[in-house]
Enzyme design. Structure first.
Site, PDB file in Angstrom:
ATOM      1  N   LYS A 190     -35.974   4.010  10.560  1.00 62.42           N
ATOM      2  CA  LYS A 190     -37.010   4.269  11.374  1.00 62.42           C
ATOM      3  C   LYS A 190     -38.236   3.902  10.951  1.00 62.42           C
ATOM      4  O   LYS A 190     -38.778   4.855  10.147  1.00 62.42           O
ATOM      5  CB  LYS A 190     -36.730   5.763  11.965  1.00 62.42           C
ATOM      6  CG  LYS A 190     -37.321   5.867  13.638  1.00 62.42           C
ATOM      7  CD  LYS A 190     -38.906   5.646  13.793  1.00 62.42           C
ATOM      8  CE  LYS A 190     -39.750   6.852  13.279  1.00 62.42           C
ATOM      9  NZ  LYS A 190     -41.385   6.502  13.291  1.00 62.42           N
ATOM     10  N   GLU A 265     -39.830  13.055   0.187  1.00 60.67           N
ATOM     11  CA  GLU A 265     -41.086  12.758  -0.505  1.00 60.67           C
ATOM     12  C   GLU A 265     -42.134  12.883   0.236  1.00 60.67           C
ATOM     13  O   GLU A 265     -42.436  12.233   1.061  1.00 60.67           O
ATOM     14  CB  GLU A 265     -40.857  11.045  -0.922  1.00 60.67           C
ATOM     15  CG  GLU A 265     -39.850  10.958  -1.955  1.00 60.67           C
ATOM     16  CD  GLU A 265     -39.678   9.632  -2.583  1.00 60.67           C
ATOM     17  OE1 GLU A 265     -38.769   9.287  -3.346  1.00 60.67           O
ATOM     18  OE2 GLU A 265     -40.513   9.048  -2.379  1.00 60.67           O
ATOM     19  N   CYS A 299     -49.591   8.461  -2.335  1.00 57.18           N
ATOM     20  CA  CYS A 299     -49.260   9.702  -2.223  1.00 57.18           C
ATOM     21  C   CYS A 299     -49.542  10.102  -3.820  1.00 57.18           C
ATOM     22  O   CYS A 299     -49.631  11.352  -4.139  1.00 57.18           O
ATOM     23  CB  CYS A 299     -47.644   9.956  -2.012  1.00 57.18           C
ATOM     24  SG  CYS A 299     -46.821   8.689  -2.856  1.00 57.18           S
ATOM     25  N   GLU A 396     -54.940  17.189   1.558  1.00 60.42           N
ATOM     26  CA  GLU A 396     -54.353  15.702   1.115  1.00 60.42           C
ATOM     27  C   GLU A 396     -55.405  15.123   2.243  1.00 60.42           C
ATOM     28  O   GLU A 396     -55.209  14.844   3.315  1.00 60.42           O
ATOM     29  CB  GLU A 396     -53.261  15.595   1.258  1.00 60.42           C
ATOM     30  CG  GLU A 396     -53.011  14.116   0.894  1.00 60.42           C
ATOM     31  CD  GLU A 396     -51.260  13.682   1.176  1.00 60.42           C
ATOM     32  OE1 GLU A 396     -50.890  14.004   2.317  1.00 60.42           O
ATOM     33  OE2 GLU A 396     -50.743  12.937   0.405  1.00 60.42           O
TER      34      GLU A 396
HETATM   35  P1  NAD Z   1     -46.036  11.242   8.618  1.00 60.63           P
HETATM   36  O1  NAD Z   1     -45.263  12.209   8.131  1.00 60.63           O
HETATM   37  O2  NAD Z   1     -46.813  11.417   9.770  1.00 60.63           O
HETATM   38  O3  NAD Z   1     -44.876  10.259   9.263  1.00 60.63           O
HETATM   39  C1  NAD Z   1     -43.816   9.494   8.232  1.00 60.63           C
HETATM   40  C2  NAD Z   1     -42.746   9.111   9.304  1.00 60.63           C
HETATM   41  O4  NAD Z   1     -42.166  10.187   9.894  1.00 60.63           O
HETATM   42  C3  NAD Z   1     -43.085   8.156  10.403  1.00 60.63           C
HETATM   43  O5  NAD Z   1     -41.978   7.174  10.232  1.00 60.63           O
HETATM   44  C4  NAD Z   1     -43.238   9.136  11.577  1.00 60.63           C
HETATM   45  O6  NAD Z   1     -42.789   8.406  12.624  1.00 60.63           O
HETATM   46  C5  NAD Z   1     -41.908  10.103  11.166  1.00 60.63           C
HETATM   47  N1  NAD Z   1     -42.044  11.163  11.768  1.00 60.63           N
HETATM   48  C6  NAD Z   1     -42.855  12.190  12.440  1.00 60.63           C
HETATM   49  N2  NAD Z   1     -42.595  13.115  12.987  1.00 60.63           N
HETATM   50  C7  NAD Z   1     -41.291  13.219  12.910  1.00 60.63           C
HETATM   51  C8  NAD Z   1     -40.217  14.450  13.250  1.00 60.63           C
HETATM   52  N3  NAD Z   1     -40.485  15.443  13.765  1.00 60.63           N
HETATM   53  N4  NAD Z   1     -39.060  13.875  12.956  1.00 60.63           N
HETATM   54  C9  NAD Z   1     -38.614  12.643  12.393  1.00 60.63           C
HETATM   55  N5  NAD Z   1     -39.765  11.700  12.028  1.00 60.63           N
HETATM   56  C10 NAD Z   1     -41.034  11.855  12.227  1.00 60.63           C
HETATM   57  O7  NAD Z   1     -46.898  10.643   7.613  1.00 60.63           O
HETATM   58  P2  NAD Z   1     -47.669   9.314   7.499  1.00 60.63           P
HETATM   59  O8  NAD Z   1     -48.991   9.954   8.044  1.00 60.63           O
HETATM   60  O9  NAD Z   1     -46.975   8.204   8.004  1.00 60.63           O
HETATM   61  O10 NAD Z   1     -47.597   8.996   5.966  1.00 60.63           O
HETATM   62  C11 NAD Z   1     -48.368   9.489   4.993  1.00 60.63           C
HETATM   63  C12 NAD Z   1     -47.908  10.609   4.415  1.00 60.63           C
HETATM   64  O11 NAD Z   1     -46.731  10.341   3.307  1.00 60.63           O
HETATM   65  C13 NAD Z   1     -48.841  11.266   3.440  1.00 60.63           C
HETATM   66  O12 NAD Z   1     -48.902  12.780   3.382  1.00 60.63           O
HETATM   67  C14 NAD Z   1     -48.416  10.900   1.827  1.00 60.63           C
HETATM   68  O13 NAD Z   1     -48.578  11.614   0.707  1.00 60.63           O
HETATM   69  C15 NAD Z   1     -46.792  10.700   2.282  1.00 60.63           C
HETATM   70  N6  NAD Z   1     -46.207   9.971   1.284  1.00 60.63           N
HETATM   71  C16 NAD Z   1     -45.419  10.518   0.272  1.00 60.63           C
HETATM   72  C17 NAD Z   1     -44.677   9.710  -0.769  1.00 60.63           C
HETATM   73  C18 NAD Z   1     -44.036  10.349  -1.843  1.00 60.63           C
HETATM   74  O14 NAD Z   1     -43.282   9.477  -2.452  1.00 60.63           O
HETATM   75  N7  NAD Z   1     -44.106  11.514  -2.071  1.00 60.63           N
HETATM   76  C19 NAD Z   1     -44.903   8.462  -0.870  1.00 60.63           C
HETATM   77  C20 NAD Z   1     -45.644   7.810   0.248  1.00 60.63           C
HETATM   78  C21 NAD Z   1     -46.408   8.605   1.208  1.00 60.63           C
END
Ligand code: NAD
Length: 503
Positions: A190, A265, A299, A396
């Site tokens: 997804k 992550e 991240c 963040e």
């Molecule tokens: P997000 O959490 O909003 O979304 C990530 C994914 O989760 C998307 O595909 C979204 O549709 C899905 N999602 C959202 N709500 C959900 C739910 N209730 N159930 C299941 N899936 C759901 O994150 P974002 O804004 O897309 O990405 C940025 C974030 O990702 C930042 O916080 C960043 O630090 C983090 N990130 C972490 C790493 C790591 O390795 N630690 C790497 C890259 C990004």
């Protein structure tokens, strides 16, 4: 014709199919519409419509989970050499279409081409690396006891869900999907709603490379609809998730009833600590690179600079000069260093911190300005005169925004560095070896680099502590997540078995 014009020309060629057909789900090797209709996907560069995308609900997720479940036994049982060959073919397919992937990714996410061309190739590297591990992934140990020959082996956990964010989506997807496939799992992916293009390219490349239908399925849509349904689905045995910390917590809750294994992550507010004895020129380059590359939407970015007070004024002056020189522009212009932020919502969030910083008493030393649209462009920003208690130091921001905080002693630096709910990465700049050893020992982070920016080496563990995540990727750690340990004990003789009920 400039390089930008040439890239735009190529992009138009790559985009026409998306404009005509939109992006449909890919389930068991076939295209399907989403049951919830379609949603618009816009480019952050000029806010134009890229294409319409399938909006999926629980019924679409169910179809994909069923397809992954049906394909599982054959994929699991395929000879390791065969699976390896297919993964290598996927890597070759990615390399062959690297330019298409990079241009689509830039247009979809706003990331600058100079970084995305490498990210596409890193996707291929992920497949090559895990392809080479396929043959030993199931190997175990033999643990002989006085009466038994005990052996262990590993088996793939089953169909898994992979939920990815919009920052460097292609690279991050391959990072999860490659080890899952190498382990023998089937996948329902997804992708983030804001960046669906390259997930579609990946599933096409994989199928063209010989991946059997149903082994990788892509379901598009929103997190609270398709993502939630994936976490709740009983046929999905584990969820590999990359995204925000608060979403990570929802992933855990949503998977509770089906006892999901989750790898999370999550976010970071990573410190880079620059001591007075460091190589300050190299430190300056790394500090700038680790927050302003990839639009700061990273991240592992070092978003808190902890600078020794004896060098603060000089270091910040050089920083301001360099930050003001960073080239913001069209992501397909090879000269561009920062492109537009991914969505209106994210742009509003990032630029909202310009006022928050001032209200809290920090100084906007560079940037802090929005650039008139269309498109979500901002100037790279530096906040000085900040403390670690301010929101700009605690939350963040996930944009090209750095908060500089002075410290006077090593203890002081450690206390500030650890005073955060996150713990993904830390970067330490010092030429004092014993200090580096002492400091890294106490620094609360899953990954630390000394006198270096983040340089990913695939055999090393990747992941965070505290609110930055649970679990590790990379090397054999990936297989620990996607596989189950199995123990079998063989009696080596006639050891005594307790006889209950015997006369
Ligand atoms: P997000 O959490 O909003 O979304 C990530 C994914 O989760 C998307 O595909 C979204 O549709 C899905 N999602 C959202 N709500 C959900 C739910 N209730 N159930 C299941 N899936 C759901 O994150 P974002 O804004 O897309 O990405 C940025 C974030 O990702 C930042 O916080 C960043 O630090 C983090 N990130 C972490 C790493 C790591 O390795 N630690 C790497 C890259 C990004």
């Amino acid at each position: 014709m400039t390089e930008l014009d040439r890239n735009l020309d190529k992009l138009r060629g790559f985009m026409s199919r998306f404009q005509q057909n939109g992006i449909r789900n890919r389930i068991a090797g076939k295209d399907h519409d989403g049951s919830g209709g379609r949603f618009d996907n816009e480019s952050p560069v000029d806010q134009s419509l890229i294409c319409q995308v399938a909006r999926s609900d629980a019924s679409d997720v169910h179809a994909a989970a069923q397809a992954a479940s049906d394909a599982f036994a054959d994929w699991r049982d395929m000879a390791a050499k065969e699976r390896r060959k297919i993964l290598i073919n996927i890597a070759k397919g990615i390399e062959a279409r690297a330019e298409e992937i990079a241009l689509c990714e830039c247009w979809d996410t706003g990331q600058a081409l100079r970084f995305m061309s490498k990210a596409a190739l890193r996707g291929a590297e992920n497949f090559r690396y895990f392809a080479d591990q396929v043959e030993q992934a199931r190997d175990g140990q033999h643990l002989k006891s006085p009466t038994l020959m005990n052996i262990t082996t590993r088996v793939p956990i089953g169909p898994v869900g992979v939920i990815t964010p919009w920052n460097t989506p292609f690279m991050l997807s391959t990072w999860k999907i490659a080890p899952a496939l190498a382990a023998g799992c089937t996948v329902v992916h997804k992708p983030a709603e804001a960046s669906p293009l390259t997930a579609r390219l990946l599933v096409e490349i994989a199928e063209e490379a010989g991946l059997p239908p149903g082994v990788l399925n892509t379901v598009n849509g929103f997190g609270e609809e398709a993502g939630k349904a994936l976490c709740e689905h009983p046929k999905i045995k584990a969820i590999a998730f990359v995204g925000e910390s608060r979403t990570g917590s929802l992933i855990t809750k949503q998977g509770a009833d089906t006892l999901k294994r989750n790898h999370l992550e999550l976010g970071g507010k990573n410190p880079v600590i620059v001591f007075e004895d460091a190589d300050l020129d190299r430190a300056l380059d790394a500090v700038i690179f680790m927050i302003y590359s990839i639009n700061g939407e990273r991240c592992t970015s070092s978003s808190r600079l902890l600078i020794h007070d004896s060098i603060q004024a000089e270091f910040e002056a050089k920083l301001i000069e360099r930050v003001n020189n960073i080239k913001v522009g069209h992501p397909l212009d090879p000269a561009t260093e920062i492109g537009p932020l991914v969505t209106q919502e994210h742009y509003d969030k990032v630029t909202g911190y310009f006022d928050i910083a001032k209200e809290d008493g920090a100084t906007v030393a560079a940037g802090g300005v929005q650039i008139d649209g269309p498109g979500f462009f901002v100037r790279p920003t530096l906040f000085t005169n900040a403390t670690n208690q301010m929101r700009i130091a605690r939350e963040e921001i996930f944009g090209p925004v750095l908060t500089s905080i002075p410290f006077s002693t090593e203890e002081d630096a450690l206390q500030i560095a650890n005073d955060t709910e996150y713990g993904l990465t830390g970067y330490v700049w010092t030429n004092d070896l014993t200090r580096a050893l002492r400091f890294t020992d106490k620094l609360e982070a899953g990954m630390i680099w000394v006198n270096s920016e983040n340089v990913r080496h695939l055999p090393t563990p990747f992941g965070g502590v505290k609110n930055s995540g649970i679990g590790r990727d990379g090397g054999d750690w990936s297989f620990e997540f996607y596989m189950e340990q199995k123990h079998v004990g063989f009696a080596t003789g006639q050891h005594k078995i307790s006889r209950l009920g015997a006369l």
